[in-house]
Scaffold this motif. Structure first.
Motif, PDB file in Angstrom:
ATOM      1  N   TYR A 107     -45.359  16.516 -92.563  1.00 44.78           N
ATOM      2  CA  TYR A 107     -45.648  17.967 -91.828  1.00 44.78           C
ATOM      3  C   TYR A 107     -46.291  19.042 -92.839  1.00 44.78           C
ATOM      4  CZ  TYR A 107     -42.718  15.943 -88.082  1.00 44.78           C
ATOM      5  OH  TYR A 107     -42.078  15.271 -87.057  1.00 44.78           O
ATOM      6  N   ALA A 152     -51.639  16.338 -92.694  1.00 45.42           N
ATOM      7  CA  ALA A 152     -51.956  17.288 -91.744  1.00 45.42           C
ATOM      8  C   ALA A 152     -53.305  18.066 -91.944  1.00 45.42           C
ATOM      9  CB  ALA A 152     -51.028  18.502 -91.681  1.00 45.42           C
ATOM     10  N   GLU A 207     -56.342  17.977 -89.284  1.00 45.50           N
ATOM     11  CA  GLU A 207     -56.936  18.986 -88.706  1.00 45.50           C
ATOM     12  C   GLU A 207     -58.646  18.619 -88.545  1.00 45.50           C
ATOM     13  OE1 GLU A 207     -55.291  21.993 -90.826  1.00 45.50           O
ATOM     14  OE2 GLU A 207     -53.440  21.823 -90.022  1.00 45.50           O
TER      15      GLU A 207
END
Length: 312
Positions: A253, A258, A262
């Motif tokens: 995370y 991540a 995105e």
């Protein structure tokens, strides 16, 4: 030169640079030995500050030195520098735009048997969410040297995360173009892309080697700068190879995976897998043991790659 810890390269390079530029100052938090900064303290004692076990203070002092025209480099355990002093990092460094370089030593899982209190698997996520601070994870001694030389010419606040132990080379020399915010293509490929940062770049390259023997063409990107992120290279990889794996010594995370996801989901959605440490207190043990436990190995990553390719 044999494989040595990246922290030693940082010390040697800062001694070289500090001998020419008296504004360069190194600060440690009772960690000059673990940061390999003992020689800097001996060679340039008037440019060295030992603050003691006071991580919040070390950031404030460094910010004050920067505001006075100095060029401070903090060397402190990543687990404490990124947690205990995060408010000072946010306000005194990032928000105030002070020329402070935060070197998180013994990052990731490299404290090994000391367990969760000393693992730093949230630092990238925390730093990424703070506006105005760059994040860099060098892959080996060559890249570490190039990084410090580049940072000496850069005035932007920066968080650097390195491990504790000697690191295998991924470059044969430092004769290559290093640029903050620009990924390095370690190998070309058309079937899948593996994106890694820091010490996991070597694992990604080994995984690409395993895949090559199985007839799979794997691109490997060294995303040494996680912020600012090389979005163009990620989008290009998604479009040209059709699927992506990220590999990181960090929680699944908020880190490299991540950041990449995105970009991918908003620009060129493709099958993707984030390989890192799951949402649990990481087990204690030697780094290689913990890496194996969580599947941060060439064999596991190559197996994941074969499964993802089927979904293209």
């Amino acid at each position: 030169m044999n494989s040595i810890p990246n922290r030693q390269v940082i010390c040697d390079t800062l001694i070289e640079l500090g001998g020419k530029d008296k504004d360069i100052v190194v600060l440690t938090s009772d960690s000059r030995g673990s940061a390999s900064m003992t020689n800097f303290a001996k060679e340039l004692p008037e440019q060295f500050v030992e603050v003691g076990i006071a991580e919040q203070n070390i950031v404030g002092i460094a910010a004050g030195l920067a505001a006075s025209g100095k060029k401070p480099y903090i060397a402190s355990p990543a687990c404490f520098l990124s947690m205990r002093s995060i408010e000072q990092v946010k306000v005194d460094v990032a928000y105030s735009k002070t020329n402070v370089k935060l070197i998180g030593i013994s990052g990731g899982l490299s404290y090994g048997a000391l367990g969760m209190s000393h693992h730093s698997l949230q630092d990238i996520a925390v730093m990424r969410a703070i506006p105005g601070i760059n994040i860099i994870l060098p892959a080996d001694k060559h890249e570490t040297k190039k990084m410090i030389e580049a940072l000496a010419k850069n005035t932007e606040p920066t968080y650097i995360r390195i491990g504790r132990n000697p690191v295998a080379d991924v470059y044969s020399s430092d004769e290559y173009g290093f640029e903050i915010g620009k990924a390095v293509t370690m190998s070309e490929g058309t079937d899948i892309t593996i994106i890694a940062a820091g010490e996991t770049v070597k694992i990604a390259m080994d995984a690409a080697g395993v895949l090559k023997k199985k007839g799979v063409s794997c691109r490997v990107l060294n995303m040494h700068t996680i912020k600012p992120l090389d979005e163009a290279e990620i989008i290009k990889a998604a479009k040209e190879t059709g699927c992506i794996i990220t590999v990181e010594e960090h929680s699944i995370y908020g880190g490299l995976g991540a950041a990449v996801s995105e970009v991918v989901t908003q620009n060129s959605p493709v099958p993707m897998k984030i390989v890192g440490v799951p949402d649990e207190p990481a087990i204690p043990g030697k780094s290689e043991e913990v890496f194996k436990h969580y599947g941060l190995t060439a064999d596991n990553i190559s197996s994941i790659a074969l499964e993802i390719i089927k979904k293209k």
